[in-house]
Design an enzyme around this catalytic site. Structure first.
Site, PDB file in Angstrom:
ATOM      1  N   TYR A 149       0.739  -1.119   0.225  1.00  0.00           N
ATOM      2  CA  TYR A 149      -0.088   0.001  -0.045  1.00  0.00           C
ATOM      3  C   TYR A 149       0.873   1.274   0.126  1.00  0.00           C
ATOM      4  O   TYR A 149       0.743   2.211   0.785  1.00  0.00           O
ATOM      5  CB  TYR A 149      -0.880   0.111   1.201  1.00  0.00           C
ATOM      6  CG  TYR A 149      -1.898  -1.020   1.222  1.00  0.00           C
ATOM      7  CD1 TYR A 149      -2.337  -1.867   0.257  1.00  0.00           C
ATOM      8  CD2 TYR A 149      -2.496  -1.539   2.402  1.00  0.00           C
ATOM      9  CE1 TYR A 149      -3.349  -2.873   0.149  1.00  0.00           C
ATOM     10  CE2 TYR A 149      -3.292  -2.573   2.709  1.00  0.00           C
ATOM     11  CZ  TYR A 149      -3.594  -3.233   1.493  1.00  0.00           C
ATOM     12  OH  TYR A 149      -4.689  -4.305   1.572  1.00  0.00           O
ATOM     13  N   GLY A 237      -8.812  -2.405  12.193  1.00  0.00           N
ATOM     14  CA  GLY A 237      -8.121  -2.875  13.436  1.00  0.00           C
ATOM     15  C   GLY A 237      -6.762  -3.561  12.622  1.00  0.00           C
ATOM     16  O   GLY A 237      -6.629  -3.948  11.394  1.00  0.00           O
ATOM     17  N   ASP A 238      -5.821  -4.058  13.606  1.00  0.00           N
ATOM     18  CA  ASP A 238      -4.755  -4.979  13.234  1.00  0.00           C
ATOM     19  C   ASP A 238      -4.790  -6.288  13.923  1.00  0.00           C
ATOM     20  O   ASP A 238      -4.648  -6.281  14.896  1.00  0.00           O
ATOM     21  CB  ASP A 238      -3.392  -4.109  13.594  1.00  0.00           C
ATOM     22  CG  ASP A 238      -2.204  -5.051  13.334  1.00  0.00           C
ATOM     23  OD1 ASP A 238      -2.068  -6.172  13.346  1.00  0.00           O
ATOM     24  OD2 ASP A 238      -1.275  -4.248  13.395  1.00  0.00           O
ATOM     25  N   PHE A 239      -5.022  -7.351  12.909  1.00  0.00           N
ATOM     26  CA  PHE A 239      -5.527  -8.755  13.381  1.00  0.00           C
ATOM     27  C   PHE A 239      -4.403  -9.283  14.100  1.00  0.00           C
ATOM     28  O   PHE A 239      -4.454 -10.286  14.809  1.00  0.00           O
ATOM     29  CB  PHE A 239      -6.005  -9.541  12.370  1.00  0.00           C
ATOM     30  CG  PHE A 239      -5.486  -9.792  11.055  1.00  0.00           C
ATOM     31  CD1 PHE A 239      -4.022  -9.983  10.799  1.00  0.00           C
ATOM     32  CD2 PHE A 239      -6.276  -9.823   9.774  1.00  0.00           C
ATOM     33  CE1 PHE A 239      -3.429 -10.459   9.730  1.00  0.00           C
ATOM     34  CE2 PHE A 239      -5.667  -9.909   8.461  1.00  0.00           C
ATOM     35  CZ  PHE A 239      -4.250 -10.228   8.814  1.00  0.00           C
ATOM     36  N   HIS A 257      -2.143 -17.307   3.314  1.00  0.00           N
ATOM     37  CA  HIS A 257      -1.049 -17.681   2.200  1.00  0.00           C
ATOM     38  C   HIS A 257      -0.097 -16.270   2.145  1.00  0.00           C
ATOM     39  O   HIS A 257       0.916 -16.522   1.639  1.00  0.00           O
ATOM     40  CB  HIS A 257      -1.667 -17.995   0.845  1.00  0.00           C
ATOM     41  CG  HIS A 257      -2.134 -16.561   0.278  1.00  0.00           C
ATOM     42  ND1 HIS A 257      -2.511 -16.791  -0.994  1.00  0.00           N
ATOM     43  CD2 HIS A 257      -2.520 -15.321   0.472  1.00  0.00           C
ATOM     44  CE1 HIS A 257      -2.972 -15.491  -1.488  1.00  0.00           C
ATOM     45  NE2 HIS A 257      -3.029 -14.660  -0.336  1.00  0.00           N
ATOM     46  N   ASP A 258      -0.107 -15.544   2.864  1.00  0.00           N
ATOM     47  CA  ASP A 258       0.555 -14.057   2.939  1.00  0.00           C
ATOM     48  C   ASP A 258       1.945 -14.312   3.861  1.00  0.00           C
ATOM     49  O   ASP A 258       2.737 -13.652   3.935  1.00  0.00           O
ATOM     50  CB  ASP A 258      -0.246 -12.949   3.412  1.00  0.00           C
ATOM     51  CG  ASP A 258      -1.034 -12.329   2.336  1.00  0.00           C
ATOM     52  OD1 ASP A 258      -0.812 -12.540   1.075  1.00  0.00           O
ATOM     53  OD2 ASP A 258      -2.171 -11.565   2.456  1.00  0.00           O
ATOM     54  N   ASN A 304       4.403 -16.953  -6.891  1.00  0.00           N
ATOM     55  CA  ASN A 304       3.927 -15.596  -6.838  1.00  0.00           C
ATOM     56  C   ASN A 304       4.160 -14.990  -5.513  1.00  0.00           C
ATOM     57  O   ASN A 304       4.510 -13.947  -5.137  1.00  0.00           O
ATOM     58  CB  ASN A 304       2.594 -15.360  -7.402  1.00  0.00           C
ATOM     59  CG  ASN A 304       2.242 -13.906  -7.602  1.00  0.00           C
ATOM     60  OD1 ASN A 304       3.134 -13.169  -7.993  1.00  0.00           O
ATOM     61  ND2 ASN A 304       1.203 -13.566  -7.127  1.00  0.00           N
ATOM     62  N   GLN A 308       6.161 -11.799  -3.852  1.00  0.00           N
ATOM     63  CA  GLN A 308       5.530 -10.837  -3.275  1.00  0.00           C
ATOM     64  C   GLN A 308       5.074 -10.699  -1.861  1.00  0.00           C
ATOM     65  O   GLN A 308       4.683  -9.865  -1.462  1.00  0.00           O
ATOM     66  CB  GLN A 308       3.993 -10.827  -4.185  1.00  0.00           C
ATOM     67  CG  GLN A 308       4.153 -10.527  -5.474  1.00  0.00           C
ATOM     68  CD  GLN A 308       2.744  -9.601  -5.869  1.00  0.00           C
ATOM     69  OE1 GLN A 308       1.657 -10.214  -5.931  1.00  0.00           O
ATOM     70  NE2 GLN A 308       2.916  -8.338  -5.699  1.00  0.00           N
TER      71      GLN A 308
HETATM   72  C1  LIG Z   1      -4.419 -10.881   0.266  1.00  0.00           C
HETATM   73  S1  LIG Z   1      -5.567  -9.640   0.821  1.00  0.00           S
HETATM   74  C2  LIG Z   1      -6.992 -10.560   1.024  1.00  0.00           C
HETATM   75  C3  LIG Z   1      -8.230  -9.745   0.891  1.00  0.00           C
HETATM   76  C4  LIG Z   1      -9.605 -10.576   0.877  1.00  0.00           C
HETATM   77  N1  LIG Z   1      -9.744 -11.319   2.182  1.00  0.00           N
HETATM   78  C5  LIG Z   1      -9.749 -11.273   0.048  1.00  0.00           C
HETATM   79  O1  LIG Z   1      -9.700 -12.570  -0.259  1.00  0.00           O
HETATM   80  O2  LIG Z   1     -10.318 -10.724  -1.202  1.00  0.00           O
HETATM   81  C6  LIG Z   1      -5.093  -9.356   2.404  1.00  0.00           C
HETATM   82  C7  LIG Z   1      -5.703  -8.698   3.158  1.00  0.00           C
HETATM   83  O3  LIG Z   1      -5.359  -8.549   4.737  1.00  0.00           O
HETATM   84  C8  LIG Z   1      -5.669  -7.337   5.154  1.00  0.00           C
HETATM   85  N2  LIG Z   1      -4.539  -7.372   6.153  1.00  0.00           N
HETATM   86  C9  LIG Z   1      -3.166  -7.257   6.286  1.00  0.00           C
HETATM   87  N3  LIG Z   1      -2.479  -7.270   7.231  1.00  0.00           N
HETATM   88  C10 LIG Z   1      -3.509  -6.992   8.156  1.00  0.00           C
HETATM   89  C11 LIG Z   1      -3.452  -6.848   9.727  1.00  0.00           C
HETATM   90  N4  LIG Z   1      -2.502  -6.850  10.251  1.00  0.00           N
HETATM   91  N5  LIG Z   1      -4.509  -6.671  10.212  1.00  0.00           N
HETATM   92  C12 LIG Z   1      -5.790  -6.408   9.351  1.00  0.00           C
HETATM   93  N6  LIG Z   1      -5.928  -6.760   8.167  1.00  0.00           N
HETATM   94  C13 LIG Z   1      -4.575  -7.107   7.449  1.00  0.00           C
HETATM   95  C14 LIG Z   1      -4.834  -6.540   3.911  1.00  0.00           C
HETATM   96  O4  LIG Z   1      -5.128  -5.076   4.144  1.00  0.00           O
HETATM   97  C15 LIG Z   1      -5.781  -7.201   2.825  1.00  0.00           C
HETATM   98  O5  LIG Z   1      -7.164  -6.568   2.849  1.00  0.00           O
END
Ligand SMILES: C[S@@+](CC[C@H](N)C(=O)[O-])C[C@H]1O[C@@H](n2cnc3c(N)ncnc32)[C@H](O)[C@@H]1O
Length: 350
Positions: A149, A237-239, A257-258, A304, A308
């Site tokens: 972002y 929030g921040d999960f 997967h991230d 990927n 990424q």
């Molecule tokens: C790969 S995207 C998946 C988005 C959605 N779930 C989808 O499948 O279309 C990952 C999402 O996790 C959110 N995200 C990443 N780190 C986060 C955090 N620490 N707390 C909350 N959301 C978070 C990102 O902003 C993004 O919207």
């Protein structure tokens, strides 16, 4: 016995070698608006007419349209005066025009402008085992989503990418299991709200909270939730660091997967703590086969993820193991036959 002539022609290898040309042809035709223009015109057009509308060279446009015919994205025929005229194939009008409800336009745009650039450094990613934001964009990826972002424009583009695939796979993943027993659903990392919209349309009594980073929630509200829906709520929030709202079901779609296994377990532990007994978690991901034989889409996606992110694509058994480590039980996997699949696991009542 000597090999037959066609056996020694490496058709498949040649196709793979030149596969990037196919991708780039698709990207460029989409970005220039070829499919939108042919769709809007309502009649087949010559290359000259298309070039005039798009402000492109006649020669270049002719070659681009011809390649799109080869890719079966366009069809060409001669009109009554003998001129070659082009029209969209049905799938192009449905999936490649911006205004179609099934549009993949934004996925294509992101693949072209971001993912394609990262893949230039795939060799480095494999040597180093890390993502390539630094090389591709000159930015540190220590905080992954800060890098993704890096501007509001990039955030909107990423959210459009996330949104776009659910136009074609969203219904399948949300209806893979009967979720009607879960009245309160929390979509963690719910991003653009595409799956929240699917949930409220498929399950008439549920409420869904989209939980995401504050700036993402703001963009979601301003750009993606055009109509107010009292069954869709937003939570900033921040999960990893903040408390999670209580819910019967947590959705984690393309979240695990991230991240590395350790971070996934941290997150799943938090979800388990917040989840009501008898509730559950729905993991939505692309899945590798257990014997490593495919599918190719997931095998490429895991590359990927390397260029990424910090994560990887996994097998169903690997997700089951992560869920189990956090305390979830009774795990069921539903393969949808498309790119993404659903895994439902439960928090048992004592
Ligand atoms: C790969 S995207 C998946 C988005 C959605 N779930 C989808 O499948 O279309 C990952 C999402 O996790 C959110 N995200 C990443 N780190 C986060 C955090 N620490 N707390 C909350 N959301 C978070 C990102 O902003 C993004 O919207």
């Amino acid at each position: 016995m000597a090999a037959a002539k066609e056996d020694i022609y490496p058709k498949r290898i040649l196709e793979y070698m030149e596969g990037f040309m196919m991708s780039k042809t698709l990207f460029v035709a989409c970005e220039l608006g070829v499919f939108d223009h042919l769709h809007a015109s309502g009649r087949p057009l010559t290359a000259e007419e298309v070039a005039q509308e798009l402000g492109t060279s006649k020669d270049g446009t002719e070659r681009l349209l011809s390649a799109c015919v080869g890719l079966e994205l366009l069809s060409a025929q001669s009109d009554e005066t003998g001129r070659v005229v082009y029209s969209n194939a049905e799938m192009s009008s449905m999936f490649l025009t911006k205004s179609s409800p099934r549009s993949l336009y934004h996925s294509i745009e992101y693949n072209s402008n971001t993912i394609y650039l990262c893949w230039r450094y795939l060799t480095d990613a494999i040597r180093e085992g890390t993502n390539q934001y630094e090389r591709a964009f000159g930015i540190s990826s220590k905080d992954l989503f800060k890098a993704l972002y890096r501007s509001e424009e990039e955030m909107v583009k990423f959210m459009q990418l996330m949104n776009s695939i659910w136009n074609i796979c969203g219904q399948d993943v949300i209806s893979a299991f009967n979720l009607s027993q879960f009245r309160s659903i929390c979509d963690l990392g719910g991003c653009s709200g595409a799956l929240a919209k699917q949930c409220v349309s498929i399950y008439p009594t549920c409420k869904v909270t989209i939980f995401d980073l504050p700036e993402v929630v703001r963009v979601c509200r301003d750009h993606f939730l055009s109509e107010e829906n009292e069954r869709i709520l937003l939570h900033e929030g921040d999960f990893f660091n903040d408390d999670l709202p209580e819910a019967d079901l947590y959705i984690l779609a393309r979240i695990l997967h991230d991240w590395t296994d350790d971070r996934c377990i941290d997150l799943l532990n938090k979800v388990y703590q917040a989840c009501r007994p008898g509730g559950g978690v729905l993991v939505i991901e692309s899945l590798l086969y257990e014997d490593d034989s495919g599918p190719l889409s997931a095998q490429l996606y895991t590359l990927n993820m390397l260029v990424q992110t910090e994560g990887r694509e996994r097998k169903a058994s690997e997700y089951t193991h992560l869920l189990d480590a956090a305390g979830f039980r009774d795990t069921h996997v539903h393969m949808t036959g498309k790119l993404y699949h659903s895994i439902l696991a439960r928090k048992m009542t004592e």
